[in-house]
Design a protein around this motif. Sequence first.
Motif, PDB file in Angstrom:
ATOM      1  N   TRP A 181      11.188 -33.273 -31.710  1.00 42.11           N
ATOM      2  CA  TRP A 181      12.202 -34.154 -32.285  1.00 42.11           C
ATOM      3  C   TRP A 181      13.363 -34.392 -31.324  1.00 42.11           C
ATOM      4  N   THR A 182      13.556 -33.492 -30.380  1.00 41.22           N
ATOM      5  CA  THR A 182      14.623 -33.686 -29.402  1.00 41.22           C
ATOM      6  C   THR A 182      14.054 -33.792 -28.002  1.00 41.22           C
ATOM      7  N   SER A 183      12.849 -34.295 -27.900  1.00 41.83           N
ATOM      8  CA  SER A 183      12.200 -34.407 -26.605  1.00 41.83           C
ATOM      9  C   SER A 183      12.772 -35.559 -25.782  1.00 41.83           C
TER      10      SER A 183
ATOM     11  N   GLN B  44       8.944 -50.393 -27.014  1.00 39.35           N
ATOM     12  CA  GLN B  44       9.614 -50.612 -28.294  1.00 39.35           C
ATOM     13  C   GLN B  44      10.790 -49.660 -28.527  1.00 39.35           C
ATOM     14  N   GLY B  45      11.095 -48.854 -27.520  1.00 41.74           N
ATOM     15  CA  GLY B  45      12.254 -47.967 -27.641  1.00 41.74           C
ATOM     16  C   GLY B  45      12.003 -46.676 -28.384  1.00 41.74           C
ATOM     17  N   ILE B  46      10.720 -46.326 -28.603  1.00 40.46           N
ATOM     18  CA  ILE B  46      10.411 -45.030 -29.210  1.00 40.46           C
ATOM     19  C   ILE B  46      10.435 -44.016 -28.084  1.00 40.46           C
ATOM     20  N   CYS B  47      11.652 -43.593 -27.732  1.00 37.23           N
ATOM     21  CA  CYS B  47      11.832 -42.826 -26.501  1.00 37.23           C
ATOM     22  C   CYS B  47      12.264 -41.381 -26.728  1.00 37.23           C
ATOM     23  N   ASP B  48      12.287 -40.926 -27.990  1.00 42.42           N
ATOM     24  CA  ASP B  48      12.582 -39.527 -28.250  1.00 42.42           C
ATOM     25  C   ASP B  48      11.960 -39.125 -29.578  1.00 42.42           C
TER      26      ASP B  48
ATOM     27  N   PRO C 118      27.234 -36.584 -37.132  1.00 43.02           N
ATOM     28  CA  PRO C 118      26.615 -37.446 -36.112  1.00 43.02           C
ATOM     29  C   PRO C 118      27.053 -37.128 -34.686  1.00 43.02           C
ATOM     30  N   GLU C 119      28.347 -36.868 -34.487  1.00 43.96           N
ATOM     31  CA  GLU C 119      28.823 -36.589 -33.127  1.00 43.96           C
ATOM     32  C   GLU C 119      28.274 -35.264 -32.612  1.00 43.96           C
ATOM     33  N   GLU C 120      28.145 -34.269 -33.520  1.00 43.85           N
ATOM     34  CA  GLU C 120      27.565 -32.981 -33.137  1.00 43.85           C
ATOM     35  C   GLU C 120      26.078 -33.140 -32.845  1.00 43.85           C
TER      36      GLU C 120
ATOM     37  N   LEU D 283      21.524 -33.120 -29.101  1.00 41.84           N
ATOM     38  CA  LEU D 283      20.353 -33.742 -28.486  1.00 41.84           C
ATOM     39  C   LEU D 283      20.538 -33.911 -26.980  1.00 41.84           C
ATOM     40  N   MET D 284      21.725 -34.296 -26.581  1.00 40.05           N
ATOM     41  CA  MET D 284      22.008 -34.501 -25.170  1.00 40.05           C
ATOM     42  C   MET D 284      21.888 -33.187 -24.391  1.00 40.05           C
TER      43      MET D 284
END
Length: 226
Positions: A6-8, A32-36, A109-111, A116-117
């Motif tokens: 999920w955080t790949s 299509q932007g399915i990038c994670d 959301p910010e956390e 993820l980053m």
Amino acid sequence: MPSYIWTSTVTETEEWAEKNFSHAVAQSFKEQGICDGESLALLCQHGSMEQLKACGLKTVSEQLKLRKLITLTLEQPTKAAACDNSPAPEGFGGARKKLSLVELMKIPPEEKRLYLMMRNKVNKAVKEQWKGNVIPLFKTDPAEKKKLEDMVQKLVPNCSTKYFGERAIRQHIIDTLTERRRMIKKGFDYTKAREKRETVKSSVKCVTNSENILHRTISLGKHSRI
């Protein structure tokens, strides 16, 4: 498929799609932007038939397979989560080193973006340290165990967050390598995949350099005529 999918990263999601479906599907995901992992989960849970087809999943069988893979992951927590006795972040039930998908969806959301980053930064560090099909065995190799601990200590100052501390970073490194070992056993060749990416990057760089030279040549020609 482990919960950390999920955080790949973009590359890991592409490799997962290619292994479970095909190279064409992996390319469609990327286009299509399915990038994670998060966007992959959302596609499975809320994607329309048209969206699934746009991502290369054109048959009912492929679409059902995606839903099955994602559903199994949601229903089965990782072994690390099941056996860890460390305290969970405030407001979350169950003690585990890393957040489950359900817990991840509940944090601000910010956390979540920061979480993820930071995990993606850890993924990148793991790939740089252990490249291709070389997967270390920390239990039997003291030298590799030291590399693991050194990496954790190096990453902690820059990658720790409220929900992603030292223990979570260490476990994420181990989970990432465990999943790569599983994929290698199933036949995926990370060495070849890396070489292919390097070849593509080199080709793009050559094309870019050629275009720059052409532009400079044309520009010089215009100035000489003037």
